[in-house]
Design an enzyme around this catalytic site. Sequence first.
Site, short mmCIF file in Angstrom:
data_model
loop_
_atom_site.label_atom_id
_atom_site.label_comp_id
_atom_site.label_asym_id
_atom_site.label_seq_id
_atom_site.Cartn_x
_atom_site.Cartn_y
_atom_site.Cartn_z
N CYS A 271 98.19 35.03 83.27
CA CYS A 271 98.78 35.92 84.30
C CYS A 271 99.47 37.12 83.67
O CYS A 271 99.28 38.26 84.12
CB CYS A 271 99.73 35.14 85.21
N TYR B 180 100.78 31.42 81.16
CA TYR B 180 101.35 32.75 80.96
C TYR B 180 100.45 33.68 80.14
O TYR B 180 100.53 34.90 80.26
CB TYR B 180 102.74 32.64 80.33
N CYS C 34 100.41 29.15 91.15
CA CYS C 34 100.18 28.29 89.98
C CYS C 34 101.21 27.17 89.87
O CYS C 34 100.92 26.11 89.31
CB CYS C 34 100.22 29.12 88.70
N GLU D 292 111.14 34.95 94.28
CA GLU D 292 111.75 33.62 94.12
C GLU D 292 112.86 33.36 95.15
O GLU D 292 113.55 34.29 95.57
CB GLU D 292 112.33 33.48 92.70
N CYS E 196 103.15 38.59 89.87
CA CYS E 196 103.00 37.13 89.95
C CYS E 196 102.42 36.75 91.32
O CYS E 196 102.92 37.18 92.34
CB CYS E 196 104.36 36.47 89.76
N THR F 134 109.25 30.01 93.00
CA THR F 134 108.27 31.09 93.12
C THR F 134 107.46 30.90 94.39
O THR F 134 106.87 29.84 94.60
CB THR F 134 107.36 31.06 91.88
N GLU G 33 112.03 36.72 84.00
CA GLU G 33 111.01 35.74 84.41
C GLU G 33 110.15 35.35 83.22
O GLU G 33 109.83 34.17 83.02
CB GLU G 33 110.17 36.33 85.55
N HIS H 103 101.90 24.68 82.74
CA HIS H 103 102.40 25.97 83.23
C HIS H 103 102.65 26.94 82.07
O HIS H 103 102.48 28.15 82.22
CB HIS H 103 103.66 25.79 84.07
#
Length: 494
Positions: A300, A297, A104, A258, A100, A191, A444, A293
Amino acid sequence: MALKSPQQYVDSLRKLKIRAYVGGERVERIVDHPSVAPHINTVAKTYELAHMPEHREVMTATSHLTGERIHRYTHIFQSADDLVKKIQMLRLLGQVTGTCFQRCVGLDALNAMYAVSYEVDQAQQTDYHQRFRKYLTRVQAEDLMLAGAMTDPKGDRSKRPGEQADPDQFVRVVERRPDGVVIRGAKLHNTGGINSHEILVLPGTALTPEEKDYAIACAVPADAPGVIFIFGRQSNDSRKLETGCDAGNPRFGVVGGEAMVVFEDVFVPNELIFLNGETKHVGALVTYFATWHRSNYGGCKGGNADVLIGATAKMTRILGTDRNAVVRDKLIEMIHMNETTYASAIGASAMGYKLPCGSFMVDPMMANTVKQNITRNVYQIGRLSHDLAGGFLATMPDAKALENPEIGHLVKKYHAAKPEFDVMERIKYGRYIEGMTSVTTMVEAMHGAGSPQAQRIVMLQGAQIEEKIKMAEQVIDGTDDVEGLPIPGAPSNR
Ligand code: SF4
């Protein structure tokens, strides 16, 4: 300086005097801490790729405010093509880092604030949007890394923010002054929080008219007095503190580093406040952020899975199983799941539509479907990777055993596979697969951008079940066919 270099990013973090705790200890220089450095290195890649001519189209954009070339991570989506390019950027960065890359959340928070500040102004004659555009101009000019802070601790889940025994379970305004507000509370799972320049604080849930003090959206510099970062624990994270091959993804770490962020009576000046008490608009703010968001996914995790599939395929070569038809079919299954979610994210973006402020939103049904599939496919892809790589992922001795002159040669001898591969390759790739399919990675994928049930609620709401029933009724009972056709059993022939 609209495009920072990786070095400038790291140098700028060194100048921030943040209050941070890692492993329970106060850390003055987070840049030099081995638990945090891999995550900083990952973000540095987002800055590096923006300077590479071959990646210019996906990594940068033209600011609609200034006409300057800016980082795509500070851009307001101006078209469906912008949304598609964002997904392409995420897949690229996922392929380069295998983890990650954190920026974003801030990007989607920026876009959500841009859209909602416009809508609040239109409805209530406030001036948030102008204020936000001024802030955005600075963010773009300085190419800032922003952490989006949304998830409140929430305390007793059966109670609303205002009903909690401890009112700080949701970030709230505790004091109003002529020049700003004072906020208190915490945000979890941030994050990249600890290595960001600023935090965009957004409410995490829709609010009732009585919950005005919780309707606060604002920007807070990472080193503002009263801000405390507490770095999160990850599975296998102490491996980062060891030398040797056990770290897994030593350069870029696992997931986004995180942190929980605590706001201990933090003063926020008026120019950094973008929503203050307008509870009616909080629902839109949360929904806009989550929808953008969720579509991410497919990009990424697609890039991350490319690396995992590559590591797994290489492992099958090391083991000598790569020509087996069953093994190849399992790789196909991994590819199939990965491309399905990527295609959904591209589709959600291509079907994007214009919001009242002029920016573009992804198709909500497809975006939520992307994330719902991620909560399954990342686990399934990891499962197949475990299947193909073998049980040694969970049992192989540690780097210290390999370095021990008494037993190191035995560990190597009995982990050797095809002779053309060094045994250390098998161990290194095994550690990578172990790390990237660990509990932290899976959790996650499950809960990032909202837990699975949140997507299912949106999917049911958007599915237009009544319309679908009408479609079924029309197909099964309809009578509008061309007259005279001999259709067996059709209503017109009964
Ligand atoms: Fe970006 Fe993916 Fe990380 Fe979210 S999980 S911040 S979309 S890389």
